[in-house]
Design a protein around this motif. Structure first.
Motif, PDB file in Angstrom:
ATOM      1  N   VAL A  45       0.843  -1.203   0.000  1.00  0.00           N
ATOM      2  CA  VAL A  45       0.000   0.000   0.000  1.00  0.00           C
ATOM      3  C   VAL A  45       0.877   1.251   0.000  1.00  0.00           C
ATOM      4  CG1 VAL A  45      -1.694   1.341   1.320  1.00  0.00           C
ATOM      5  CG2 VAL A  45      -1.956  -1.128   1.131  1.00  0.00           C
ATOM      6  N   LYS A  46       1.932   1.243   0.815  1.00  0.00           N
ATOM      7  CA  LYS A  46       2.833   2.409   0.876  1.00  0.00           C
ATOM      8  C   LYS A  46       3.541   2.631  -0.456  1.00  0.00           C
ATOM      9  CE  LYS A  46       3.651   2.556   5.852  1.00  0.00           C
ATOM     10  NZ  LYS A  46       4.613   2.415   6.941  1.00  0.00           N
ATOM     11  N   LYS A  47       3.843   1.542  -1.146  1.00  0.00           N
ATOM     12  CA  LYS A  47       4.484   1.643  -2.460  1.00  0.00           C
ATOM     13  C   LYS A  47       3.510   2.217  -3.489  1.00  0.00           C
ATOM     14  CE  LYS A  47       7.384  -1.175  -5.489  1.00  0.00           C
ATOM     15  NZ  LYS A  47       7.852  -2.527  -5.785  1.00  0.00           N
ATOM     16  N   GLU A  48       2.233   1.825  -3.356  1.00  0.00           N
ATOM     17  CA  GLU A  48       1.204   2.288  -4.291  1.00  0.00           C
ATOM     18  C   GLU A  48       0.811   3.748  -4.029  1.00  0.00           C
ATOM     19  OE1 GLU A  48      -3.319   1.041  -5.647  1.00  0.00           O
ATOM     20  OE2 GLU A  48      -2.129  -0.396  -4.508  1.00  0.00           O
ATOM     21  N   HIS A  49       0.937   4.173  -2.758  1.00  0.00           N
ATOM     22  CA  HIS A  49       0.553   5.546  -2.378  1.00  0.00           C
ATOM     23  C   HIS A  49       1.732   6.240  -1.677  1.00  0.00           C
ATOM     24  CE1 HIS A  49      -3.767   5.009  -3.255  1.00  0.00           C
ATOM     25  NE2 HIS A  49      -3.591   3.772  -2.807  1.00  0.00           N
ATOM     26  N   PRO A  50       2.858   6.426  -2.373  1.00  0.00           N
ATOM     27  CA  PRO A  50       4.054   6.973  -1.711  1.00  0.00           C
ATOM     28  C   PRO A  50       3.902   8.435  -1.280  1.00  0.00           C
ATOM     29  CG  PRO A  50       4.417   6.809  -4.085  1.00  0.00           C
ATOM     30  CD  PRO A  50       3.108   6.145  -3.804  1.00  0.00           C
ATOM     31  N   LYS A  51       2.998   9.172  -1.916  1.00  0.00           N
ATOM     32  CA  LYS A  51       2.858  10.597  -1.606  1.00  0.00           C
ATOM     33  C   LYS A  51       1.749  10.889  -0.593  1.00  0.00           C
ATOM     34  CE  LYS A  51       4.842  12.174  -5.939  1.00  0.00           C
ATOM     35  NZ  LYS A  51       4.620  12.905  -7.197  1.00  0.00           N
ATOM     36  N   ALA A  52       1.101   9.836  -0.094  1.00  0.00           N
ATOM     37  CA  ALA A  52       0.049  10.028   0.914  1.00  0.00           C
ATOM     38  C   ALA A  52       0.671  10.540   2.210  1.00  0.00           C
ATOM     39  CB  ALA A  52      -0.685   8.722   1.161  1.00  0.00           C
ATOM     40  N   ASN A  53      -0.091  11.320   2.964  1.00  0.00           N
ATOM     41  CA  ASN A  53       0.409  11.875   4.228  1.00  0.00           C
ATOM     42  C   ASN A  53       0.366  10.861   5.364  1.00  0.00           C
ATOM     43  OD1 ASN A  53      -1.158  14.129   2.608  1.00  0.00           O
ATOM     44  ND2 ASN A  53       0.536  15.126   3.657  1.00  0.00           N
ATOM     45  N   HIS A  54      -0.592   9.957   5.316  1.00  0.00           N
ATOM     46  CA  HIS A  54      -0.748   8.964   6.390  1.00  0.00           C
ATOM     47  C   HIS A  54      -1.207   7.629   5.811  1.00  0.00           C
ATOM     48  CE1 HIS A  54      -0.527  12.240   9.365  1.00  0.00           C
ATOM     49  NE2 HIS A  54      -1.318  12.898   8.536  1.00  0.00           N
ATOM     50  N   HIS A  55      -0.727   6.535   6.430  1.00  0.00           N
ATOM     51  CA  HIS A  55      -1.177   5.173   6.086  1.00  0.00           C
ATOM     52  C   HIS A  55      -1.641   4.536   7.402  1.00  0.00           C
ATOM     53  CE1 HIS A  55       1.882   6.282   3.053  1.00  0.00           C
ATOM     54  NE2 HIS A  55       1.138   5.595   2.208  1.00  0.00           N
ATOM     55  N   CYS A  56      -2.868   4.807   7.797  1.00  0.00           N
ATOM     56  CA  CYS A  56      -3.400   4.319   9.069  1.00  0.00           C
ATOM     57  C   CYS A  56      -4.062   2.947   8.869  1.00  0.00           C
ATOM     58  CB  CYS A  56      -4.413   5.302   9.625  1.00  0.00           C
ATOM     59  SG  CYS A  56      -3.749   6.982   9.770  1.00  0.00           S
ATOM     60  N   PHE A  57      -4.102   2.157   9.934  1.00  0.00           N
ATOM     61  CA  PHE A  57      -4.663   0.813   9.762  1.00  0.00           C
ATOM     62  C   PHE A  57      -5.171   0.239  11.078  1.00  0.00           C
ATOM     63  CE2 PHE A  57      -0.180   0.112  10.793  1.00  0.00           C
ATOM     64  CZ  PHE A  57      -0.272  -0.831  11.814  1.00  0.00           C
ATOM     65  N   ALA A  58      -5.926  -0.838  10.924  1.00  0.00           N
ATOM     66  CA  ALA A  58      -6.316  -1.695  12.052  1.00  0.00           C
ATOM     67  C   ALA A  58      -6.551  -3.088  11.504  1.00  0.00           C
ATOM     68  CB  ALA A  58      -7.576  -1.174  12.730  1.00  0.00           C
ATOM     69  N   TYR A  59      -6.220  -4.091  12.315  1.00  0.00           N
ATOM     70  CA  TYR A  59      -6.588  -5.464  11.925  1.00  0.00           C
ATOM     71  C   TYR A  59      -6.990  -6.261  13.151  1.00  0.00           C
ATOM     72  CZ  TYR A  59      -1.829  -7.224  13.208  1.00  0.00           C
ATOM     73  OH  TYR A  59      -0.654  -7.562  13.862  1.00  0.00           O
ATOM     74  N   ARG A  60      -7.763  -7.317  12.876  1.00  0.00           N
ATOM     75  CA  ARG A  60      -8.102  -8.289  13.909  1.00  0.00           C
ATOM     76  C   ARG A  60      -7.899  -9.680  13.339  1.00  0.00           C
ATOM     77  NH1 ARG A  60     -10.109  -7.982  18.786  1.00  0.00           N
ATOM     78  NH2 ARG A  60     -11.082  -5.930  18.693  1.00  0.00           N
TER      79      ARG A  60
END
Length: 206
Positions: A45-60
């Motif tokens: 995801v970070k590679k696909e969106h390198p210019k994004a300001n934040h990459h927030c997440f949650a998992y269970r």
């Protein structure tokens, strides 16, 4: 989290976008196997969106409700990861990761605005992703002679067991997942196979 014989999850990814005052929140829901799987997905995801300001997440993960992780990824504490996890839990799904990528639009949204944006984006991504119902599995380790393979495979098919890993040689070893609601009767059938050794590890959910 439901401690019964079934759990709910997703088998495909889904994506949705939420906008507020110029900021774009792109949420992607993924089926998740384990923590290593998570690291690969987040890196992609970070590679696909390198210019994004934040990459927030949650998992269970898992069916006991104890394995989860959240990250605000630079946003104010509690404004991103927890609202995302809240949507995973409100859908009553597990083995699920939701990543929300934010492109900042120049206007500060404030804490309530951020919570609403991350919550809404996650909810929208989960709404477009079909939920599937799967049996909770109990793992067992089998050891048997190769000549008994047909008998073993017949029981596996009869009780909808999942083969997790196997080594088939003159002497075979196999790890299988048995649906919890059919566990007792399947053990009886395996017990009918002469010289088969069966040991029970923990409950899993894949």
């Amino acid at each position: 989290m439901d401690q019964g014989n079934y759990y709910q999850t997703i088998e495909a990814s889904g994506q949705a976008e939420f906008k507020d005052r110029g900021s774009r929140f792109i949420a992607i829901a993924y089926p998740l196997k384990d923590a290593d799987d998570f690291k690969k997905i987040l890196a992609a995801v970070k590679k696909e969106h390198p210019k994004a300001n934040h990459h927030c997440f949650a998992y269970r993960l898992g069916t006991d409700g104890n394995t989860f992780r959240v990250s605000d990824a630079g946003e104010p504490s509690g404004t991103a990861g927890r609202p995302i996890l809240g949507q995973i839990d409100s859908r009553q799904v597990t083995n699920v990761l939701v990543v929300v990528v934010r492109y900042f639009g120049g206007t500060l949204l404030g804490v309530p605005g951020l919570i609403n944006a991350y919550k809404s984006a996650a909810a929208m991504a989960l709404q477009v992703t079909p939920v599937v119902r799967k049996p909770v599995l109990k793992t067992c380790h089998l050891q048997f002679d190769y000549t008994q393979l047909n008998e073993v495979m017949n029981v596996i098919k009869q009780f909808d067991c999942t083969i997790i890993k196997q080594e088939l040689q003159l002497f075979c070893v196999m790890d299988i997942g048995i649906p919890k609601h059919r566990f007792t009767e399947s053990l009886m059938r395996f017990g009918d196979i002469r010289n088969l050794v069966l040991t029970e590890p923990a409950v899993i959910s894949n």
